[in-house]
Design a protein around this motif. Structure first.
Motif, PDB file in Angstrom:
ATOM      1  N   GLU A 173      50.924 -85.779  -4.186  1.00  0.00           N
ATOM      2  CA  GLU A 173      51.216 -86.400  -2.890  1.00  0.00           C
ATOM      3  C   GLU A 173      49.936 -86.959  -2.256  1.00  0.00           C
ATOM      4  O   GLU A 173      49.937 -88.071  -1.743  1.00  0.00           O
ATOM      5  CB  GLU A 173      51.897 -85.404  -1.941  1.00  0.00           C
ATOM      6  N   TYR A 174      48.869 -86.169  -2.301  1.00  0.00           N
ATOM      7  CA  TYR A 174      47.602 -86.622  -1.735  1.00  0.00           C
ATOM      8  C   TYR A 174      47.094 -87.840  -2.519  1.00  0.00           C
ATOM      9  O   TYR A 174      46.644 -88.825  -1.940  1.00  0.00           O
ATOM     10  CB  TYR A 174      46.568 -85.485  -1.759  1.00  0.00           C
ATOM     11  N   PHE A 175      47.194 -87.784  -3.837  1.00  0.00           N
ATOM     12  CA  PHE A 175      46.777 -88.884  -4.705  1.00  0.00           C
ATOM     13  C   PHE A 175      47.532 -90.163  -4.336  1.00  0.00           C
ATOM     14  O   PHE A 175      46.931 -91.221  -4.163  1.00  0.00           O
ATOM     15  CB  PHE A 175      47.022 -88.504  -6.167  1.00  0.00           C
ATOM     16  N   LYS A 176      48.845 -90.061  -4.186  1.00  0.00           N
ATOM     17  CA  LYS A 176      49.656 -91.227  -3.811  1.00  0.00           C
ATOM     18  C   LYS A 176      49.251 -91.776  -2.441  1.00  0.00           C
ATOM     19  O   LYS A 176      49.273 -92.985  -2.230  1.00  0.00           O
ATOM     20  CB  LYS A 176      51.141 -90.851  -3.779  1.00  0.00           C
ATOM     21  N   SER A 177      48.863 -90.890  -1.547  1.00  0.00           N
ATOM     22  CA  SER A 177      48.544 -91.329  -0.183  1.00  0.00           C
ATOM     23  C   SER A 177      47.172 -92.009  -0.076  1.00  0.00           C
ATOM     24  O   SER A 177      46.941 -92.772   0.861  1.00  0.00           O
ATOM     25  CB  SER A 177      48.599 -90.149   0.786  1.00  0.00           C
ATOM     26  N   ILE A 178      46.278 -91.758  -1.012  1.00  0.00           N
ATOM     27  CA  ILE A 178      44.920 -92.323  -0.899  1.00  0.00           C
ATOM     28  C   ILE A 178      44.618 -93.417  -1.915  1.00  0.00           C
ATOM     29  O   ILE A 178      43.564 -94.039  -1.852  1.00  0.00           O
ATOM     30  CB  ILE A 178      43.837 -91.218  -1.028  1.00  0.00           C
ATOM     31  N   ILE A 179      45.518 -93.695  -2.843  1.00  0.00           N
ATOM     32  CA  ILE A 179      45.206 -94.626  -3.932  1.00  0.00           C
ATOM     33  C   ILE A 179      45.090 -96.081  -3.473  1.00  0.00           C
ATOM     34  O   ILE A 179      44.251 -96.824  -3.973  1.00  0.00           O
ATOM     35  CB  ILE A 179      46.234 -94.491  -5.088  1.00  0.00           C
ATOM     36  N   GLU A 180      45.867 -96.488  -2.501  1.00  0.00           N
ATOM     37  CA  GLU A 180      45.915 -97.888  -2.077  1.00  0.00           C
ATOM     38  C   GLU A 180      44.544 -98.406  -1.619  1.00  0.00           C
ATOM     39  O   GLU A 180      43.934 -97.857  -0.711  1.00  0.00           O
ATOM     40  CB  GLU A 180      46.930 -98.053  -0.935  1.00  0.00           C
ATOM     41  N   TYR A 200      38.922 -95.997  -8.474  1.00  0.00           N
ATOM     42  CA  TYR A 200      39.187 -94.660  -9.016  1.00  0.00           C
ATOM     43  C   TYR A 200      38.003 -93.714  -8.838  1.00  0.00           C
ATOM     44  O   TYR A 200      38.186 -92.526  -8.622  1.00  0.00           O
ATOM     45  CB  TYR A 200      39.597 -94.743 -10.492  1.00  0.00           C
ATOM     46  N   ARG A 201      36.783 -94.239  -8.886  1.00  0.00           N
ATOM     47  CA  ARG A 201      35.626 -93.346  -8.695  1.00  0.00           C
ATOM     48  C   ARG A 201      35.600 -92.794  -7.269  1.00  0.00           C
ATOM     49  O   ARG A 201      35.223 -91.645  -7.047  1.00  0.00           O
ATOM     50  CB  ARG A 201      34.321 -94.056  -9.039  1.00  0.00           C
ATOM     51  N   ASP A 202      36.034 -93.606  -6.295  1.00  0.00           N
ATOM     52  CA  ASP A 202      36.091 -93.143  -4.909  1.00  0.00           C
ATOM     53  C   ASP A 202      37.242 -92.150  -4.711  1.00  0.00           C
ATOM     54  O   ASP A 202      37.113 -91.165  -3.991  1.00  0.00           O
ATOM     55  CB  ASP A 202      36.251 -94.327  -3.952  1.00  0.00           C
ATOM     56  N   ILE A 203      38.351 -92.432  -5.371  1.00  0.00           N
ATOM     57  CA  ILE A 203      39.500 -91.520  -5.302  1.00  0.00           C
ATOM     58  C   ILE A 203      39.113 -90.176  -5.904  1.00  0.00           C
ATOM     59  O   ILE A 203      39.459 -89.118  -5.365  1.00  0.00           O
ATOM     60  CB  ILE A 203      40.727 -92.124  -6.034  1.00  0.00           C
ATOM     61  N   ALA A 204      38.369 -90.203  -7.016  1.00  0.00           N
ATOM     62  CA  ALA A 204      37.939 -88.962  -7.667  1.00  0.00           C
ATOM     63  C   ALA A 204      37.109 -88.114  -6.708  1.00  0.00           C
ATOM     64  O   ALA A 204      37.304 -86.889  -6.625  1.00  0.00           O
ATOM     65  CB  ALA A 204      37.140 -89.277  -8.932  1.00  0.00           C
ATOM     66  N   LYS A 205      36.211 -88.745  -5.953  1.00  0.00           N
ATOM     67  CA  LYS A 205      35.395 -87.989  -4.989  1.00  0.00           C
ATOM     68  C   LYS A 205      36.260 -87.343  -3.918  1.00  0.00           C
ATOM     69  O   LYS A 205      36.044 -86.179  -3.556  1.00  0.00           O
ATOM     70  CB  LYS A 205      34.360 -88.921  -4.340  1.00  0.00           C
ATOM     71  N   LEU A 206      37.234 -88.102  -3.414  1.00  0.00           N
ATOM     72  CA  LEU A 206      38.123 -87.552  -2.388  1.00  0.00           C
ATOM     73  C   LEU A 206      38.941 -86.372  -2.930  1.00  0.00           C
ATOM     74  O   LEU A 206      39.110 -85.356  -2.246  1.00  0.00           O
ATOM     75  CB  LEU A 206      39.059 -88.640  -1.850  1.00  0.00           C
ATOM     76  N   MET A 207      39.418 -86.521  -4.155  1.00  0.00           N
ATOM     77  CA  MET A 207      40.223 -85.459  -4.775  1.00  0.00           C
ATOM     78  C   MET A 207      39.374 -84.208  -5.011  1.00  0.00           C
ATOM     79  O   MET A 207      39.821 -83.087  -4.781  1.00  0.00           O
ATOM     80  CB  MET A 207      40.828 -85.939  -6.101  1.00  0.00           C
ATOM     81  N   ILE A 208      38.136 -84.392  -5.465  1.00  0.00           N
ATOM     82  CA  ILE A 208      37.233 -83.257  -5.710  1.00  0.00           C
ATOM     83  C   ILE A 208      36.947 -82.529  -4.393  1.00  0.00           C
ATOM     84  O   ILE A 208      36.991 -81.297  -4.332  1.00  0.00           O
ATOM     85  CB  ILE A 208      35.924 -83.739  -6.379  1.00  0.00           C
ATOM     86  N   ASN A 209      36.677 -83.307  -3.338  1.00  0.00           N
ATOM     87  CA  ASN A 209      36.402 -82.695  -2.033  1.00  0.00           C
ATOM     88  C   ASN A 209      37.604 -81.921  -1.498  1.00  0.00           C
ATOM     89  O   ASN A 209      37.455 -80.877  -0.880  1.00  0.00           O
ATOM     90  CB  ASN A 209      35.982 -83.761  -1.012  1.00  0.00           C
TER      91      ASN A 209
END
Length: 181
Positions: A22-29, A33-42
């Protein structure tokens, strides 16, 4: 023949939780991907790799919305006309037109004062410093003069020695022409 068995590789694959999806879907737009990876790790403390996220997006049928191209009207090189830079060969270059038209500054300076550089001629930096583009540091030499100056190592860091080297090159050319006759 004895057959050895390969050691078993532990395959600890990450199983996505509903919260992660759900979080992944909400931040992908609109994100890389490298920025999304940082957000997911945090957020989750698990190391998500960009390739892993790209595959998950494909599996879920979602996209970042980024196509890697430029939008209409976007200038790839937004440097202003008149901007100066140094190219990979160490020459000072000046932007003269859009979208990406650059010219060597030393050539511009010489041609403004003396007219077009004749075919088969080159500009030489008297002190070998490509950043010193002042008119008194630029010497026009023929292809043959340059060849001889390089052949006899007549180009120096010292301006006066380089000018003397050019005179020697001219003398060598005259001697060879007299010998031919």
């Amino acid at each position: 023949m004895q057959v050895r068995s390969l050691p078993k590789v532990s395959s600890k694959r990450h199983r996505w939780t509903k919260d992660e999806e759900e979080y992944f879907k909400s931040i992908i737009e609109g994100r890389h991907y490298r920025d999304i990876a940082k957000l997911m790790i945090n957020k989750f403390g698990y190391e998500f790799k960009p390739e892993q996220l790209r595959k998950k997006a494909y599996d879920l049928g979602i996209k970042t919305g980024l196509d890697g191209g430029f939008k209409k009207g976007h200038l790839k090189n937004s440097a202003e006309i008149g901007s100066e830079s140094t190219n990979r060969d160490g020459y000072v270059i000046v932007k003269v037109a859009h979208p990406n038209i650059w010219e060597h500054k030393h050539r511009m300076i010489y041609e403004k004062a003396n007219g077009k550089i004749p075919k088969g001629h080159y500009l030489l930096f008297a002190d070998k410093n490509k950043l010193n583009v002042s008119l008194d540091n630029l010497i026009l030499v023929s292809n043959r003069e340059l060849l001889i100056m390089n052949q006899y190592n007549l180009i120096h860091d010292n301006k006066e020695l380089t000018i003397t080297g050019l005179n020697i090159a001219k003398l060598i050319i005259q001697i060879s022409e007299v010998k031919r006759r």
